[in-house]
Design a protein around this motif. Sequence first.
Motif: not given
Length: 417
Positions: A252-276
Amino acid sequence: MNSFTQSTSFFGGSNPEELARSFGTPLYVYNEAILRDRMRHMQGLIRSVPFTANYSIKTNSNLTLLRIALEEGLSADAMSPGEIEFLLRAGFPQERIFYVANNVSDEELRFAIDRGIMTSLDSVSQLERFGRLNPNGKCALRLNPGVGAGHHEKVITAGKKTKFAIAQEDIDHAKIVANKYNLKIVGVNQHIGSLFMDATPYLQAIENFLQLAKGFEDLEFVDFGGGFGIPYRKLSGEKTLDIDATSKALDHICEQFAKEYGKPIVFKIEPGRYIAAESCVLIGRVHSLKQNAGVHYVGTDIGMNVLVRPSMYGSWHDIEVYRDGEVLSSDDQTAIYTVVGNICETGDILAKDRTLPIVRENDLLVVLDAGAYGYCMSSNYNNRLKAAEVMIGTDGLPQLIRRRQTLEDLFREFPGF
Ligand SMILES: *Cc1c(COP(=O)(O)O)cnc(C)c1O
């Protein structure tokens, strides 16, 4: 069933006794199926917008794990040239590596620039250095959203008490410096801390962070950082992080932001512990039992040199006890033990006042959730050798993925000996 390793068939076609006999102890044992499962959770976290999960390799940089992350389609975060080199060697293309630098030298910045690796600067002074080295280039800025979170003061990396990131009041100055060198700021990232079990502070930080992100015109990506927690007390029923709810909120947050920002944008996360973390257990042998001033000590080969988290952060790791290849039930008779290692430090404590089934000499202790900040924080303190690592493949068979160190490995560092 109150055994994690049994309920997950963690050891596949093997058991800890066989593994200990074949590979020795202490031994880090990974389960490939669990590892891939956690990677997929993170890869699928955000669906409403273009998204990539960057595995934060400081958590665990075993090359086999990196190769699996590559296969699973993850990108990666590096904190040093050494980590960049490992990623390249594991086969990551440079555009899937993100260098999150903190207080680094010109030489280190140059290392990333020469390899075309996107770099995040976390102070105005580092940005200035980067500008001198790479005018007209592209870079990212690490911002402090003003909110931190984590399991210990030492792992909270945003808010007021931290060395990390650019504070809101310094952003204008950072933009002036970027302009001076004609640098294009194409990304902003944050990392607020490690091990949250409730995503509320994370989502709050993201809201603040995206407010700051709106002030940048040329963004190609925004990166929310890692910190996703795992249940270290799973044997007493601790629940996992609610990934579905977190995922919905983020969508929800990302969709909202992408709309407002108005240019193509990629969202990222940086998980470490959760994966390993949950994909790995640490096996050690009980070599002695002792009572001192009413305390029952279990003496093992799992010293603070092997797993430092308990002595460094006071962290809890669940422990299962195996005898002759079978797990002892916690419904059996129990006693309260303090589990210690073989290092010459009174602080060499793996678990204090822990209720365990009655332990005997030569039993094996299986320490759960050892895959994150386990091996990579181990040391040669007391001239002890670093452990071996084994992975139980999806075929149920164990494979050595890092050999045990030898004394010769230690001597190799000394010219003339
Ligand atoms: C440590 C770190 C991570 C990973 O944190 P986890 O708590 O293991 O998910 C991600 N990003 C940065 C910048 C870090 O320093």
